[in-house]
Design a protein around this motif. Sequence first.
Motif, PDB file in Angstrom:
ATOM      1  N   UNK A  11       0.821  -1.220   0.000  1.00 23.56           N
ATOM      2  CA  UNK A  11       0.000   0.000   0.000  1.00 23.56           C
ATOM      3  C   UNK A  11       0.849   1.263   0.000  1.00 23.56           C
ATOM      4  N   UNK A  12       1.813   1.366   0.910  1.00 25.65           N
ATOM      5  CA  UNK A  12       2.592   2.595   1.051  1.00 25.65           C
ATOM      6  C   UNK A  12       3.502   2.835  -0.156  1.00 25.65           C
ATOM      7  N   UNK A  13       4.128   1.766  -0.642  1.00 29.26           N
ATOM      8  CA  UNK A  13       5.002   1.927  -1.810  1.00 29.26           C
ATOM      9  C   UNK A  13       4.187   2.340  -3.028  1.00 29.26           C
ATOM     10  N   UNK A  14       3.020   1.734  -3.223  1.00 32.91           N
ATOM     11  CA  UNK A  14       2.186   2.078  -4.379  1.00 32.91           C
ATOM     12  C   UNK A  14       1.661   3.508  -4.275  1.00 32.91           C
ATOM     13  N   UNK A  15       1.326   3.941  -3.081  1.00 28.15           N
ATOM     14  CA  UNK A  15       0.853   5.313  -2.890  1.00 28.15           C
ATOM     15  C   UNK A  15       1.978   6.305  -3.172  1.00 28.15           C
ATOM     16  N   UNK A  16       3.186   5.980  -2.696  1.00 28.55           N
ATOM     17  CA  UNK A  16       4.342   6.852  -2.924  1.00 28.55           C
ATOM     18  C   UNK A  16       4.653   6.946  -4.417  1.00 28.55           C
ATOM     19  N   UNK A  17       4.610   5.818  -5.079  1.00 32.52           N
ATOM     20  CA  UNK A  17       4.893   5.787  -6.521  1.00 32.52           C
ATOM     21  C   UNK A  17       3.829   6.560  -7.289  1.00 32.52           C
ATOM     22  N   UNK A  18       2.563   6.365  -6.932  1.00 29.29           N
ATOM     23  CA  UNK A  18       1.477   7.057  -7.624  1.00 29.29           C
ATOM     24  C   UNK A  18       1.564   8.574  -7.443  1.00 29.29           C
TER      25      UNK A  18
ATOM     26  N   UNK B  93       6.453  13.504 -11.345  1.00 25.76           N
ATOM     27  CA  UNK B  93       7.511  14.434 -10.962  1.00 25.76           C
ATOM     28  C   UNK B  93       8.873  13.748 -11.008  1.00 25.76           C
ATOM     29  N   UNK B  94       8.904  12.486 -10.618  1.00 23.06           N
ATOM     30  CA  UNK B  94      10.152  11.709 -10.638  1.00 23.06           C
ATOM     31  C   UNK B  94      10.676  11.602 -12.061  1.00 23.06           C
ATOM     32  N   UNK B  95       9.796  11.248 -12.987  1.00 21.57           N
ATOM     33  CA  UNK B  95      10.207  11.097 -14.384  1.00 21.57           C
ATOM     34  C   UNK B  95      10.687  12.421 -14.968  1.00 21.57           C
ATOM     35  N   UNK B  96       9.998  13.501 -14.631  1.00 28.39           N
ATOM     36  CA  UNK B  96      10.382  14.818 -15.125  1.00 28.39           C
ATOM     37  C   UNK B  96      11.717  15.267 -14.529  1.00 28.39           C
ATOM     38  N   UNK B  97      11.938  14.959 -13.266  1.00 25.35           N
ATOM     39  CA  UNK B  97      13.161  15.404 -12.576  1.00 25.35           C
ATOM     40  C   UNK B  97      14.390  14.586 -12.951  1.00 25.35           C
ATOM     41  N   UNK B  98      14.185  13.378 -13.479  1.00 24.88           N
ATOM     42  CA  UNK B  98      15.313  12.483 -13.752  1.00 24.88           C
ATOM     43  C   UNK B  98      15.403  12.088 -15.225  1.00 24.88           C
ATOM     44  N   UNK B  99      15.110  13.051 -16.075  1.00 25.95           N
ATOM     45  CA  UNK B  99      15.322  12.902 -17.526  1.00 25.95           C
ATOM     46  C   UNK B  99      14.652  11.668 -18.113  1.00 25.95           C
TER      47      UNK B  99
ATOM     48  N   UNK C 197       9.666   2.668 -10.830  1.00 31.66           N
ATOM     49  CA  UNK C 197       8.998   1.373 -10.730  1.00 31.66           C
ATOM     50  C   UNK C 197       9.091   0.836  -9.317  1.00 31.66           C
ATOM     51  N   UNK C 198       8.758  -0.442  -9.170  1.00 30.35           N
ATOM     52  CA  UNK C 198       8.815  -1.073  -7.859  1.00 30.35           C
ATOM     53  C   UNK C 198      10.201  -1.652  -7.563  1.00 30.35           C
ATOM     54  N   UNK C 199      10.937  -2.027  -8.603  1.00 28.43           N
ATOM     55  CA  UNK C 199      12.200  -2.725  -8.394  1.00 28.43           C
ATOM     56  C   UNK C 199      13.192  -1.900  -7.582  1.00 28.43           C
ATOM     57  N   UNK C 200      13.212  -0.585  -7.797  1.00 32.58           N
ATOM     58  CA  UNK C 200      14.180   0.251  -7.074  1.00 32.58           C
ATOM     59  C   UNK C 200      13.923   0.224  -5.570  1.00 32.58           C
ATOM     60  N   UNK C 201      12.655   0.150  -5.157  1.00 30.46           N
ATOM     61  CA  UNK C 201      12.341   0.065  -3.729  1.00 30.46           C
ATOM     62  C   UNK C 201      12.856  -1.252  -3.144  1.00 30.46           C
TER      63      UNK C 201
ATOM     64  N   UNK D 113      19.147   3.423  -9.820  1.00 23.25           N
ATOM     65  CA  UNK D 113      18.760   2.010  -9.908  1.00 23.25           C
ATOM     66  C   UNK D 113      17.797   1.789 -11.064  1.00 23.25           C
ATOM     67  N   UNK D 114      16.758   2.614 -11.151  1.00 23.92           N
ATOM     68  CA  UNK D 114      15.777   2.464 -12.229  1.00 23.92           C
ATOM     69  C   UNK D 114      16.423   2.662 -13.597  1.00 23.92           C
ATOM     70  N   UNK D 115      17.310   3.662 -13.692  1.00 25.79           N
ATOM     71  CA  UNK D 115      17.993   3.898 -14.964  1.00 25.79           C
ATOM     72  C   UNK D 115      18.871   2.729 -15.361  1.00 25.79           C
ATOM     73  N   UNK D 116      19.576   2.163 -14.378  1.00 28.16           N
ATOM     74  CA  UNK D 116      20.438   1.013 -14.658  1.00 28.16           C
ATOM     75  C   UNK D 116      19.650  -0.197 -15.107  1.00 28.16           C
TER      76      UNK D 116
END
Length: 411
Positions: free
Chosen positions: A216-223, A228-234, A239-243, A301-304
Amino acid sequence: MAIEIKAPTFPESVADGTVATWHKQPGDAVKRDDLIVDIETDKVVLEVLATADGVLGAIVKNEGDTVLSDEVLGSIEEGGAAAAAPAAAPQAAAAPQAAAPQAASAPAAGDDDAIGGPAARKLAEENGINLNSVKGTGKDGRVTKEDLVAAIEAKKSAPAAKPAMTAAAAAVVQTTGDRTEKRVPMTRLRAKVAERLVEAQSNMAMLTTFNEVDMTEVMALRSKYKDLFEKSHNGVRLGFMSFFVKAATEALKRFPAVNASIDGSDIVYHGYADVGVAVSSDRGLVVPVLRNAEAMSLAEIEGGIATFGKKARDGKLSMDEMTGGTFTITNGGTFGSMMSTPIVNPPQAAILGMHNILQRPMAINGQVVIRPMMYLALSYDHRLIDGKEAVTFLVTIKNLLEDPARLLLDI
């Protein structure tokens, strides 16, 4: 001058390779850095590039042959492709002055057979010959009809290359009535994966422990922050894997035995977390490694992982990206798996299995509520890791994911 085409230098963990595909054939013109041949190893497919301009000479190792480090695969006749170009240049440069006299007189014998001439082009095209790859014996290095005929005969007499050892080419189809079977040779990568899986089960005291995590908490944080994350990191997507990687590296710090390995009669404790991320490709399962994952941000992590996924699909993973690793994470949930017992990747001591997220009824504070739940599995080498350590390690990952603020507070 002939330049040898050699197989790459394989690391100690790779004994040999197999010639997968020749992208050029004898007599073909090649340029520096052109892809010449693919070498398939137990881990990756390595590309061998041309080191000079020229013409591909004899092929020493055909498709399907086994090769060792630095073994000669074939040769390049240096300058063969470029040699004809200077001969054509003076002709083109002299054309303006020679135009009038040529118009007034009959064409000289053999001019029609000069490189680039209509007769030469036609004869070359009909027989699949590159004019630039033919050494001219005529005046000023021009290619004559006799040169082309000799090149055609040489091409006909050259040994035919063996067919590519691909599943499609090597498949044998057997039909009995309306029952059909297809027999396909196992690739080196698939064979090595099978060998290592059997080795792990034979040589380890392997055990699997399970738990479940409320997402629940990870999905809420991701949602909340994914845009903003995608915009800030080019353009890097959250995703979930980085968590899971962050939670695993934090747990590895607290339980160093899970991040260790056995070397003979010694236990090697690694002061870093090189996390392998299992990726499915057309050639089989590959496990590229995130180096020093404990020091990486979620975006790194997500980029890699995204880069590894693309390289795996394109067959571009390097040997360095595939070797090493102190811990592995595999995600069967992407294919709908609800539960599994992953097999440890030797000489590592443990592997974490992620699974599908399903909405399930859970009893929380005396009430039944619907929560997004995932089963987790940790397979481990019981020779190195005690049951208590394994269970507590998995519970730590569960707690960190159910309350992501713990990752920031280090609690």
